[in-house]
Structures are given as C-alpha cells and as structure tokens.
Write a protein that holds these residues in place. Structure first.
Motif, mmCIF file in Angstrom:
data_model
loop_
_atom_site.group_PDB
_atom_site.id
_atom_site.type_symbol
_atom_site.label_atom_id
_atom_site.label_comp_id
_atom_site.label_asym_id
_atom_site.label_seq_id
_atom_site.Cartn_x
_atom_site.Cartn_y
_atom_site.Cartn_z
ATOM 1 N N ARG A 128 21.908 29.720 -15.679
ATOM 2 C CA ARG A 128 22.462 31.082 -15.730
ATOM 3 C C ARG A 128 21.399 32.159 -15.488
ATOM 4 O O ARG A 128 21.432 33.233 -16.099
ATOM 5 N N PRO A 153 20.041 35.166 -13.631
ATOM 6 C CA PRO A 153 20.808 36.172 -12.882
ATOM 7 C C PRO A 153 20.625 36.117 -11.368
ATOM 8 O O PRO A 153 21.595 36.209 -10.617
ATOM 9 N N HIS A 178 32.000 30.579 -13.812
ATOM 10 C CA HIS A 178 31.008 31.049 -14.785
ATOM 11 C C HIS A 178 31.092 30.239 -16.071
ATOM 12 O O HIS A 178 30.075 29.890 -16.674
ATOM 13 N N THR A 190 28.630 42.034 -9.941
ATOM 14 C CA THR A 190 27.959 42.573 -11.125
ATOM 15 C C THR A 190 28.465 41.885 -12.392
ATOM 16 O O THR A 190 27.685 41.496 -13.279
ATOM 17 N N ARG A 191 29.767 41.718 -12.476
ATOM 18 C CA ARG A 191 30.352 41.112 -13.674
ATOM 19 C C ARG A 191 30.007 39.623 -13.762
ATOM 20 O O ARG A 191 29.808 39.084 -14.849
ATOM 21 N N VAL A 243 27.262 38.073 -12.407
ATOM 22 C CA VAL A 243 25.830 37.883 -12.667
ATOM 23 C C VAL A 243 25.477 38.257 -14.107
ATOM 24 O O VAL A 243 24.683 37.585 -14.770
ATOM 25 N N SER A 244 26.090 39.298 -14.619
ATOM 26 C CA SER A 244 25.763 39.768 -15.968
ATOM 27 C C SER A 244 26.460 38.959 -17.058
ATOM 28 O O SER A 244 26.102 39.035 -18.229
ATOM 29 N N ALA A 273 29.534 39.537 -17.787
ATOM 30 C CA ALA A 273 30.620 40.386 -18.303
ATOM 31 C C ALA A 273 31.988 39.824 -17.926
ATOM 32 O O ALA A 273 32.982 40.112 -18.593
#
Lengths: 202, 272
Positions: free
Chosen positions: A30, A32, A72, B41-42, B44-45, B47
C-alpha cells in the motif's frame, strides 16, 4: 436515446509496459506511489470495459469506483509474481453483473443528458483525424454499441470479452466460472444476433 | 486488439465476421479526467475505503417503513408459527421404485409398499437410505419435491413452519438427491454435503456427495454453492460444479444422462 461513443483508445492508451513485480509488491504494501501506478495502469481498462458492458458513462463510473474499492480492500492478497490483469477484469465483470441486477441500471439505460455527452466529447478530441472522420467513426461506434446493448447481458458479456477485450474462450470460461462449450455457444449466438442487428436498416 | 480464436461451434458467416470486426474496432474509452483524478486521489490515499461504509440513502429511505412493518410481520409470523405447530408434518411419501435394493427410514428397513408405515416416519431430520437400485420419492405439496437416488443417504428437510425467513437445512450424506421446487415455494433451504453447501432458491437441481468430491447439477434457475473455505459461487442452469477435497473445483455442462434424470424428476414433480 442512442449511446454516444466516448473517445477511442488512441487517446486512452495505458502507460507503456506491464507493472513489474517490484511495483506490485509495493502496491501490496500500500505504498502511495505504487498504488498510483497501479491505478494509472488499470483505470482505463476498467472504465472502458464497464462502459462497453453497460453502455452508459455514469454507470461505468459507478462500477469503476466499486472495482477500485474492491481492489483496494484485497490488494494485500495480490500475488506480485502474477499478472493482476485477469483478476481486475474478473472483478470488473462481476461488478457489471451486480449492476445489471440492480434497478438503477434500468433507469439509467434510458437516458444520458445531451449536454453532458457533448461536454465529455469536446473535452477529449482525437488528434490526427479530421472532424469528418471523427463524426463518421463516432456514428459507426454508436451503431455498434447500440447493437451490443440490445443483446442479452450474458451474450454481450462474452462478445465484449472476446472481441473487444481480446480474451480467448477458455479464459472467459474460467473468468465466468462456466464451461468452455457454454462460452462458445454464447459467443456464436451473440455474433449471430449482432450481425442481424447491424444488418438492420436504421 | 483481439487474439481472435476461431473455436466457435460453426464457421461464422461473413456478416458475423463483420460484426466481430466491428466490435474489435471499437475504441477503448478513456475515463473522464475529472473522474479519474478524483478516484485516483481516493484510491491512493485510502479514502475510497473510508467513504465506502457511508449509508446508502436509498436503503435509509427504505428502512423506516421496514421497521414500521417489522412489528406487524413478527406478530403475524408468531401467530402462524403457533398455528402450524399444531399441524401434521406435510411431507408425503410418493413411492419407491427399483428392481432390487432396500429402503431404510430412520434406521429401519421398510417395505416400499408400506405407504402408511413410511409416511408415519417421514419427519424433518429423519435419515433415509437407499441401497441397490432402489429410489425414494417424497414431496411437500406445491413446495418441494425430493428424490433420493439409489445407493444414497440424506436427511429429510425441515418444513415451512420452521422456515420463517431463516434457514432450513438437510444433508446429503452420500450419493445423490434431486430437488425440484414447486409453484408455492418461497423459502430458503440449504443442502449440505461434506464439501459444500448449496442454497436452493427455486430450481431443479441434483446434489451429489462422493467420498472426495461434491457436485451440484443445475437444470433450471441458478443456485449458490459455498465451498468449505467460505467462497460462494453461482452455478447456472445447464451446468454442474464439482468441488474436490484435494483438487481445484471445475464447472462443466451437465451430463446428458443427469439432464434426462432431472427433466424426468421435474416432470414428475409437476404431476405430483
């Protein structure tokens, strides 16, 4: 309401080359930057497949979000030594199937606001082609996508995975957890129906 | 774009080839920039996961009337439970057939012609066993029809007064059992076998339990098969899925003989 075709692949080509095992290991951890590379590598594949399956930009966006959420959640179980492409495609197919089952799809299939489509098209002009070529290609693609959307979901799925995504029947069978023969039959029926639809006069 | 293989059942016509080429020529649409940037963005972060459990407004709107109706439904269900609790077991013995073999019900060797004797022992959870070429049929009118194949053993499923929106179950210990749901069928039944659990939700299917494998063959509708590792798989009409104790599961078409038997069972169920 006909389906208006989004900009073609030449605009949307993914980053060159496959993700390396090191990239994938970093994504599993994970990190970034690695997650960003993973996303950039697959986002157009996911969105494109969802769009071809569902024929609707908003639905494709919904499904793409769902797919990346699932990725994710499960990315720490990814095997960095294996190509994640089939896994991503399977998740996308399953998400499209879930979408088909939902009532929202029936409502959204009916219309896409004209101004929204126009804005989207204008934002992604294809370089190198004349406006006339753009128009002709758009009309042709719209006709094909419309015909695809008239196929039953199970037939559309197979023809898109085979002819658009470039998967072999055996790969599709594994992905859909059905038999090779069943996929071949569905594909044959899909082509027959599609040929009939494309042969119809407007 | 495509690695177009030609292994379709027959040679495509020129029109079909043209249709395939038209699909191959379709572009790959690019995700809109604004959407892509937001989602990236969501993703990678992280969120994207934090946002996911947010309440679904549609479900939230639904929940109010659901809560309001829950009390009424619970009261109605309780009344129904009390009423059905006094009713006799609805399973009906529909006959056993076979040139040879035996029928065992609840550990007792039974004469297949002893309809009253078998009927009296046919309760939820009762083990039934067939040997030789004997086959055993029993039904719950308009709900479910069950056929235990020769050389098989299973338990009698629970019946509607115990279903009440929860889960009833039966077990195919070994051999094969065929199920066909009837027009009034609306409950949920789990058929367990040593290597998988099959959820019956309205269909015609067979569950086969072997020593090192379990298989479900679906003629109509679709069922959900859950492996011992907890993964669930939808098995569609016309296919069979087999799980093995020490090998990967596979999905194939139903064998012609099994298809024929299931079709016969479905037709027989319609007559019962």
């Amino acid at each position: 309401m006909p389906h208006v075709d989004p900009p073609p692949e030449k605009v949307a080509s993914p980053p060159a080359g496959a993700l390396s095992p090191e990239d994938l290991m970093a994504a599993v951890a994970r990190q970034p930057e690695a997650l960003g590379r993973f996303f950039d590598h697959y986002v157009d594949r996911v969105f494109g497949l969802a769009y071809r399956m569902l024929g609707d930009r908003t639905a494709a966006e919904d499904v793409s979000q769902e797919v990346f959420l699932k990725i994710h959640r499960a990315i720490d179980r990814l095997d960095p030594q294996r190509d994640p492409g089939p896994w991503v495609t399977t998740i996308t197919c399953n998400a499209c199937r879930e979408h088909w089952r939902g009532a929202q799809q029936k409502m959204r299939q009916k219309s896409v606001p004209l101004d929204e489509i126009a804005d989207w098209q204008d934002a992604h002009p294809r370089s190198g082609d004349s406006p006339e070529e753009d128009v002709l290609r758009g009309e042709r693609n719209t006709k094909v996508q419309d015909a695809l959307m008239k196929l039953p979901d199970t037939l559309r799925e197979v023809v898109i995975l085979h002819d658009w995504q470039g998967l072999r029947h055996r790969e599709i069978a594994e992905m859909l957890e059905t038999s090779h023969a069943a996929v071949r039959k569905r594909y044959s029926r899909a082509l027959e129906a599609l040929a009939g639809l494309l042969g119809e006069r407007p | 774009m495509s690695t177009h293989d030609t292994d379709i059942p027959r040679e495509p016509t020129p029109e079909e080839r043209a249709a395939a080429e038209a699909v191959q020529a379709l572009g790959g649409p690019r995700a809109p920039e604004e959407f892509r940037a937001r989602l990236r963005t969501r993703f990678v972060s992280g969120a994207i996961e934090a946002d996911a459990p947010a309440a679904d407004p549609v479900k939230a709107r639904r929940s109010a009337p659901v809560v309001a109706l829950f009390g009424l439904a619970a009261a109605a269900a309780l009344s129904w439970l009390v009423w059905t609790g006094t009713q006799p077991d609805p399973w009906r013995y529909a006959g056993a057939s076979g040139d040879s073999g035996e029928v065992w019900v609840c550990g007792h060797l039974m004469d297949p012609g002893d309809t009253d004797g078998i009927q009296a022992m046919l309760h939820a959870g009762t083990p039934i066993k067939t040997t030789g070429a004997m086959q055993f049929d029993y039904v719950m009118n308009d709900h479910l029809s069950v056929q235990l194949a020769p050389e098989s053993e299973m338990t009698v499923p629970e019946w509607p007064r115990r279903w009440l929106g929860s889960t009833a179950s039966c077990e195919v210990t070994y051999g094969e059992a065929r199920f066909t749901t009837g027009p009034s069928y609306s409950s949920r039944l789990l058929v367990t076998s040593p290597l998988a659990t099959i959820e019956v939700t309205g269909t015609t299917l067979a569950v086969i339990s072997g020593q090192d494998s379990s298989c479900v063959c679906v003629l109509d509708g679709e069922v959900v098969m859950t492996d011992t590792d907890g993964t669930a798989h939808v098995v569609e009409a016309g296919t069979r899925r087999t799980v093995f104790r020490e090998a990967p599961a596979h999905v194939m078409e139903i064998l012609p003989m099994e298809r024929m038997k299931l079709e016969m069972h479905r037709d027989l169920s319609a007559e019962q």
